[in-house]
Design an enzyme around this catalytic site. Structure first.
Site, PDB file in Angstrom:
ATOM      1  N   TRP A 506       0.454  -1.137   0.099  1.00  0.00           N
ATOM      2  CA  TRP A 506       0.279   0.040  -0.431  1.00  0.00           C
ATOM      3  C   TRP A 506       0.813   1.495  -0.167  1.00  0.00           C
ATOM      4  O   TRP A 506      -0.318   2.247   0.717  1.00  0.00           O
ATOM      5  CB  TRP A 506      -0.732  -0.162   1.096  1.00  0.00           C
ATOM      6  N   HIS A 507       2.176   1.010  -0.417  1.00  0.00           N
ATOM      7  CA  HIS A 507       2.692   2.954  -0.951  1.00  0.00           C
ATOM      8  C   HIS A 507       3.184   2.590  -1.787  1.00  0.00           C
ATOM      9  O   HIS A 507       4.194   3.724  -2.469  1.00  0.00           O
ATOM     10  CB  HIS A 507       4.810   2.275  -0.240  1.00  0.00           C
ATOM     11  N   TYR A 508       2.235   2.517  -3.016  1.00  0.00           N
ATOM     12  CA  TYR A 508       1.699   3.294  -3.654  1.00  0.00           C
ATOM     13  C   TYR A 508       2.207   4.768  -4.417  1.00  0.00           C
ATOM     14  O   TYR A 508       1.775   5.428  -3.393  1.00  0.00           O
ATOM     15  CB  TYR A 508       0.571   2.599  -5.120  1.00  0.00           C
TER      16      TYR A 508
END
Length: 573
Positions: A506-508
Site C-alpha cells: 500500500w505504498h504506491y
C-alpha cells in the site's frame, strides 16, 4: 533553516499566541468544525480548498487554517465514530473489510493484485500497520526540500502521533535474526533511515490505541476551518480565457444524499485548490476535471482543459512478498516495530499474533492442513493446536508471525486509466510488478535474507524445526493472496515465488510526479491556483514506510504556502 524562514515562523506564531495560549484549539474527537457534507451550503467561499482529508490533507489543512480560511473535503467518514475500531488488534479485519462504510475501498489492479484505497478522515494512517520512520536524506534532496523546515515539520507531527514501541519476544527475536542474517549494524531506536536493523516509531500508544493524521487537526484554528465528510468531489472548476492559463476556481462535490454543492475560491489571487487525494485519487480527479491525456478524456466525453499526457503515468507500487511462520510457543500481538534496511535495496519487517477474518483464517488452516499431511502425526497435532481451526468462526488469531519483504525504488512503472466518469469508481490501475529484472533480483535477495533470519539461532523459539523453508514457501503459494496464475515451480524457485505471490504494501505513489505533472512547489504545470500535495507527486517511496514523510509534507507545504501568500515566494539559499 535560513534567517528568512525563521523570521517567517516567528511572524506566523506571534499572532497565534493568544489562540494557542488560551487553549482554544479543540481536542480529537470533539471537533466542532467537522460535519457531514449534507449540511454544507449550496455555495461557499474559502481561501483554500483541500480535496482529501488523509495523511497529507489533515496536517495541510490544520496549518493553512492558522492564517486563512480552509475547506477540506473527505469522501469517507470519521475514524472517531467507532472508538477502538482503528486500534492495533483490528488491523487485518479493518484492511479486509469491504462493507460500504469501511475505512478502505477494495480494488484489484490489472496485474491481479488485491489492493485498497483509504476512505476515511486521516486516510492511510487509519488503516496501516503504524510504523513511523523518516525519509532517507537522498529523497529529501531530490524533492528539493529544506532540511531545517523538514525537521521542524517532523517534530510538529511527532508531538501528536509518534511513540516508541515495546519490543517484546517475537519482535526482538526477529530483529536479532536479521542481525545474524547480516543486516548490520544494530542501530537501536531511531526515527532516522539508516542501513542496518533498527527499531522505529509507531502511531500506536502504549495501550494499542491508534493516533492518526486526523489527530493533527487539533492544531487547527476551529474558527477558520470546515471539514465535510462523505463529500465526493466530482471535478475542479476552471476559468479559461484566451491567451491565459486555465485557473482553478473551486470544486463541485456531492454529499451522501446525492445533492451537489459548489465550493469556490475567494477573490484573492493567492487562493488555491489543493489535491491531497492520494496516488489514485489525485490523478483521477485531474482527468475527470479535464487535465490529462486528451485522447483518454475525449473517450469519456470530458472537456479538455489541458492536454497533459503524464497525468496518471509513472505510477509505482513497491512489491511485497511474505512468509507466514507458525510458532510452537505463544507470541505477542505486534505490528511493525523494527525494520531491516539492506544495502541491496530490500526492506524487511514483520508482525505477530494477528487476527484474520474468519474466511482468511479458514484459508490458512486448510493450506496448513494440506502441508501437514506430509509430516508425522505427533508433530501435526501439536502444530495445529496453535493455529486457527478450519471450522471456527471465532478463533481467528494465529500463533505465529508474518515476515515481509518490500522492494525499494522499483524500476518497474505503471499507469492509471479512467474506468468511468464516476469519481467513486477506482480507475484501471496497472503497476507492472517485476517488469524490470533488477526488481526481481532485489526480491530474491530479500527473501533469502528472510529465510536466513527465520532459521537463525535467535529465532529458534518461534519456528517449527519440522517445517523447512520449502514448506513455508509452499504455504504461501497455496493461499489466495492474489489473482495471479501459479507456476508449477512457484514454491521451488524464489524468482517464480516472487512473481506469483506478489502483494502490495500500500505504498504506491506517482501519477502526478514532480517534474512531469507538478513542479518542486507542487504546482500543476500549465495551470494557476492548483497544487497536488500528496504521495502522487513522489518519484519514490520515502523511507521504509511513507506515512511520517507524507504527514511532514502536509505541514511543510502548509507553511511554505502561507509564507508565499503573505510574504512572497521563499528563495532557497
Amino acid at each position: 533553516m535560513g534567517l528568512e524562514l525563521l523570521m517567517f515562523l516567528a511572524l506566523l506564531y506571534v499572532p497565534l499566541f493568544h489562540f494557542h495560549g488560551f487553549s482554544l484549539a479543540e481536542k480529537a474527537p470533539y471537533y466542532s468544525f467537522v460535519h457531514e457534507a449534507a449540511v454544507a451550503p449550496e455555495v461557499s467561499f474559502f481561501d483554500y480548498i483541500i480535496v482529501g482529508g488523509g495523511t497529507a490533507g489533515c496536517p495541510l489543512a490544520a496549518t493553512l487554517s492558522e492564517k486563512a480560511s480552509v475547506l477540506m473535503l473527505e469522501r469517507g467518514g470519521s475514524p472517531y465514530d467507532s472508538p477502538g475500531k482503528p486500534d492495533k488488534g483490528n488491523f487485518f479485519p479493518n484492511m479486509l473489510d469491504t462493507s460500504p462504510g469501511s475505512y478502505s475501498q477494495e480494488f484489484t489492479s490489472e496485474d491481479g493484485v488485491y489492493n485498497a484505497r483509504a476512505r476515511v478522515l486521516g486516510g492511510g494512517s487509519v488503516i496501516n500497520a503504524g510504523f513511523y520512520s523518516h525519509a532517507e536524506p537522498d529523497f529529501l534532496r531530490q524533492a528539493g526540500l529544506n532540511e531545517g523546515l523538514v525537521n521542524y515539520s517532523y517534530l510538529w507531527v511527532e508531538k501528536k502521533v509518534a511513540f516508541r514501541p515495546s519490543m517484546l519476544q517475537w519482535q526482538s527475536a526477529m530483529r536479532d535474526g536479521m542481525l545474524e542474517a547480516g543486516v548490520l549494524p544494530n542501530n537501536g531506536f531511531t526515527f532516522d533511515h539508516i542501513y542496518g536493523t533498527k527499531v522505529g516509531g509507531t502511531i500506536f500508544d502504549g495501550d494499542g490505541h491508534r493516533h492518526t493524521a486526523a489527530d493533527l487537526l487539533e492544531y487547527a484554528n476551529p474558527f477558520k476551518i470546515k471539514v465535510y465528510l462523505h463529500a465526493t468531489v466530482e471535478k475542479i472548476l476552471f476559468e479559461t480565457k484566451v491567451f491565459s492559463k486555465p485557473r482553478a476556481q473551486g470544486v463541485v462535490f456531492e454529499d451522501e444524499l446525492g445533492k451537489k454543492h459548489w465550493a469556490l475560491l475567494t477573490k484573492d489571487r493567492k487562493s488555491e485548490v489543493i489535491l491531497s487525494a492520494g496516488a489514485i485519487g489525485s490523478p483521477q480527479l485531474l482527468m475527470l476535471s479535464g487535465i490529462g491525456p486528451s485522447q483518454q478524456l475525449k473517450k469519456f466525453g470530458i472537456k479538455v482543459v489541458m492536454d497533459q499526457s503524464m497525468v496518471g503515468q509513472s505510477l509505482v507500487d513497491n512489491p511485497l512478498n511474505v512468509l507466514l511462520v507458525p510458532s510452537p510457543n505463544p507470541v505477542e500481538m505486534s505490528l511493525v516495530s523494527f525494520a531491516a534496511i539492506t544495502k541491496f535495496g530490500s526492506y524487511i519487517e514483520g508482525c505477530s499474533g494477528i487476527s484474520f477474518t474468519p474466511a482468511w483464517s479458514r484459508s490458512v488452516a486448510k493450506a496448513l492442513a494440506s502441508i501437514l499431511n506430509k509430516t508425522e502425526q505427533s508433530s501435526t497435532k501439536l502444530f495445529q493446536e496453535g493455529m486457527p481451526k478450519p471450522d471456527s468462526l471465532l478463533d481467528t488469531r494465529i500463533r505465529g508471525g508474518i515476515i515481509f519483504e518490500k522492494v525499494k525504488d522499483p524500476k518497474s512503472t505503471g499507469y492509471l486509466e479512467l474506468r468511468s466518469t464516476d469519481p467513486q469508481d477506482t480507475p484501471k490501475v496497472t503497476f507492472n510488478y517485476f517488469q524490470a529484472p533488477e526488481d526481481l533480483m532485489k526480491c530474491v535477495k530479500g527473501m533469502r535474507t528472510v529465510i536466513d533470519a527465520i532459521y537463525s539461532n535467535s529465532f529458534s523459539n518461534f519456528r517449527y524445526d519440522i517445517l523447512p523453508a520449502q514448506a513455508l514457501l509452499d504455504l504461501i503459494v497455496r493461499l489466495p493472496l492474489n489473482e495471479r496464475p501459479r507456476h508449477l515451480a512457484s514454491a521451488l524457485s524464489l524468482e517464480k515465488f516472487c512473481v506469483d505471490t506478489v502483494m502490495t504494501i500500500w505504498h504506491y505513489h506517482g501519477g502526478c510526479s514532480q517534474g512531469k505533472v507538478v513542479d518542486h512547489d507542487y504546482k500543476v504545470f500549465g495551470v494557476d491556483a492548483l497544487r497536488v500535495v500528496d504521495g502522487s507527486a513522489f518519484t519514490s517511496s520515502p523511507g521504509t514506510n511513507p506515512q511520517a514523510t507524507v504527514m511532514m509534507l502536509g505541514r511543510y507545504m502548509g507553511l511554505k504556502i502561507l509564507r508565499e501568500r503573505y510574504f512572497g515566494k521563499y528563495r532557497k539559499k
